[in-house]
Design a protein around this motif. Structure first.
Motif, PDB file in Angstrom:
ATOM      1  N   ILE A  97      48.996  27.546 -59.229  1.00 50.81           N
ATOM      2  CA  ILE A  97      49.031  27.648 -57.823  1.00 50.81           C
ATOM      3  C   ILE A  97      48.095  26.959 -56.995  1.00 50.81           C
ATOM      4  O   ILE A  97      48.337  26.402 -55.959  1.00 50.81           O
ATOM      5  N   VAL A  98      46.668  26.870 -57.398  1.00 46.12           N
ATOM      6  CA  VAL A  98      45.614  26.112 -56.642  1.00 46.12           C
ATOM      7  C   VAL A  98      46.078  24.885 -56.644  1.00 46.12           C
ATOM      8  O   VAL A  98      46.143  24.139 -55.695  1.00 46.12           O
ATOM      9  N   CYS A  99      46.663  24.052 -57.733  1.00 45.03           N
ATOM     10  CA  CYS A  99      47.024  22.688 -57.725  1.00 45.03           C
ATOM     11  C   CYS A  99      48.209  22.505 -57.054  1.00 45.03           C
ATOM     12  O   CYS A  99      48.338  21.399 -56.339  1.00 45.03           O
ATOM     13  N   THR A 100      49.112  23.524 -56.969  1.00 42.06           N
ATOM     14  CA  THR A 100      50.192  23.235 -56.053  1.00 42.06           C
ATOM     15  C   THR A 100      49.789  23.326 -54.635  1.00 42.06           C
ATOM     16  O   THR A 100      50.453  22.596 -53.781  1.00 42.06           O
ATOM     17  N   ARG A 101      49.172  24.170 -54.316  1.00 32.36           N
ATOM     18  CA  ARG A 101      48.829  24.107 -52.745  1.00 32.36           C
ATOM     19  C   ARG A 101      48.137  22.872 -52.432  1.00 32.36           C
ATOM     20  O   ARG A 101      48.155  22.622 -51.514  1.00 32.36           O
ATOM     21  N   TRP A 102      47.255  22.143 -53.228  1.00 32.87           N
ATOM     22  CA  TRP A 102      46.575  20.983 -52.928  1.00 32.87           C
ATOM     23  C   TRP A 102      47.633  19.736 -52.731  1.00 32.87           C
ATOM     24  O   TRP A 102      47.421  19.138 -51.799  1.00 32.87           O
ATOM     25  N   ARG A 103      48.568  19.685 -53.510  1.00 29.17           N
ATOM     26  CA  ARG A 103      49.706  18.930 -53.165  1.00 29.17           C
ATOM     27  C   ARG A 103      50.448  19.185 -51.876  1.00 29.17           C
ATOM     28  O   ARG A 103      50.816  18.185 -51.154  1.00 29.17           O
ATOM     29  N   VAL A 104      50.379  20.273 -51.285  1.00 28.33           N
ATOM     30  CA  VAL A 104      51.103  20.624 -50.186  1.00 28.33           C
ATOM     31  C   VAL A 104      50.188  20.165 -49.098  1.00 28.33           C
ATOM     32  O   VAL A 104      50.713  19.434 -48.062  1.00 28.33           O
ATOM     33  N   GLU A 105      48.991  20.384 -49.193  1.00 31.84           N
ATOM     34  CA  GLU A 105      48.051  19.745 -48.253  1.00 31.84           C
ATOM     35  C   GLU A 105      48.178  18.309 -47.890  1.00 31.84           C
ATOM     36  O   GLU A 105      47.768  17.667 -47.044  1.00 31.84           O
ATOM     37  N   GLU A 106      48.271  17.540 -49.192  1.00 29.61           N
ATOM     38  CA  GLU A 106      48.303  16.201 -49.163  1.00 29.61           C
ATOM     39  C   GLU A 106      49.388  15.729 -48.445  1.00 29.61           C
ATOM     40  O   GLU A 106      49.252  14.612 -47.919  1.00 29.61           O
ATOM     41  N   ASP A 107      50.712  16.398 -48.680  1.00 32.90           N
ATOM     42  CA  ASP A 107      51.681  16.006 -48.002  1.00 32.90           C
ATOM     43  C   ASP A 107      51.424  16.038 -46.291  1.00 32.90           C
ATOM     44  O   ASP A 107      52.211  15.240 -45.653  1.00 32.90           O
ATOM     45  N   PHE A 108      51.082  17.242 -46.085  1.00 34.39           N
ATOM     46  CA  PHE A 108      50.799  17.295 -44.580  1.00 34.39           C
ATOM     47  C   PHE A 108      49.999  16.402 -44.129  1.00 34.39           C
ATOM     48  O   PHE A 108      50.020  15.821 -42.899  1.00 34.39           O
ATOM     49  N   GLN A 109      48.997  15.802 -44.774  1.00 29.55           N
ATOM     50  CA  GLN A 109      48.067  14.762 -44.282  1.00 29.55           C
ATOM     51  C   GLN A 109      48.844  13.527 -44.289  1.00 29.55           C
ATOM     52  O   GLN A 109      48.262  12.508 -43.454  1.00 29.55           O
ATOM     53  N   LEU A 110      49.934  13.260 -44.837  1.00 30.83           N
ATOM     54  CA  LEU A 110      50.454  12.071 -44.634  1.00 30.83           C
ATOM     55  C   LEU A 110      51.729  11.909 -43.495  1.00 30.83           C
ATOM     56  O   LEU A 110      51.939  10.923 -42.949  1.00 30.83           O
TER      57      LEU A 110
END
Length: 82
Positions: free
Chosen positions: A68-81
């Motif tokens: 879950i923690v790692c998935t959350r980070w991928r979502v945040e990276e997508d928002f930054q793009l």
């Protein structure tokens, strides 16, 4: 545990968790059987710490929380793009 490759290199971390009861938790009668968890991630090479507070209505494993923690980070990276 290797959890992927990011901008800062390989994601080599040590993980720990513990049950908690926070001051801002909902009424105990409404959350009977729920689990409140503090997950700690330590970067192996630098010692940097990250903390994650989680709530679950069913039993969870540390591996599940790491996912879950790692998935959350991928979502945040997508928002930054965006």
């Amino acid at each position: 545990m290797l959890t992927g490759h990011g901008l800062k290199g390989a994601g080599l971390y040590d993980w720990a968790w513990t049950d908690i009861q926070s001051d801002d938790a909902p009424d105990p009668e409404d959350t009977e059987g729920d689990t409140f968890i503090l997950v700690v991630r330590q970067r192996r090479f630098t010692g940097g710490l990250s903390f994650y507070r989680r709530h679950s209505t069913r039993p969870v494993t540390l591996a599940g929380l790491v996912h879950i923690v790692c998935t959350r980070w991928r979502v945040e990276e997508d928002f930054q793009l965006v």
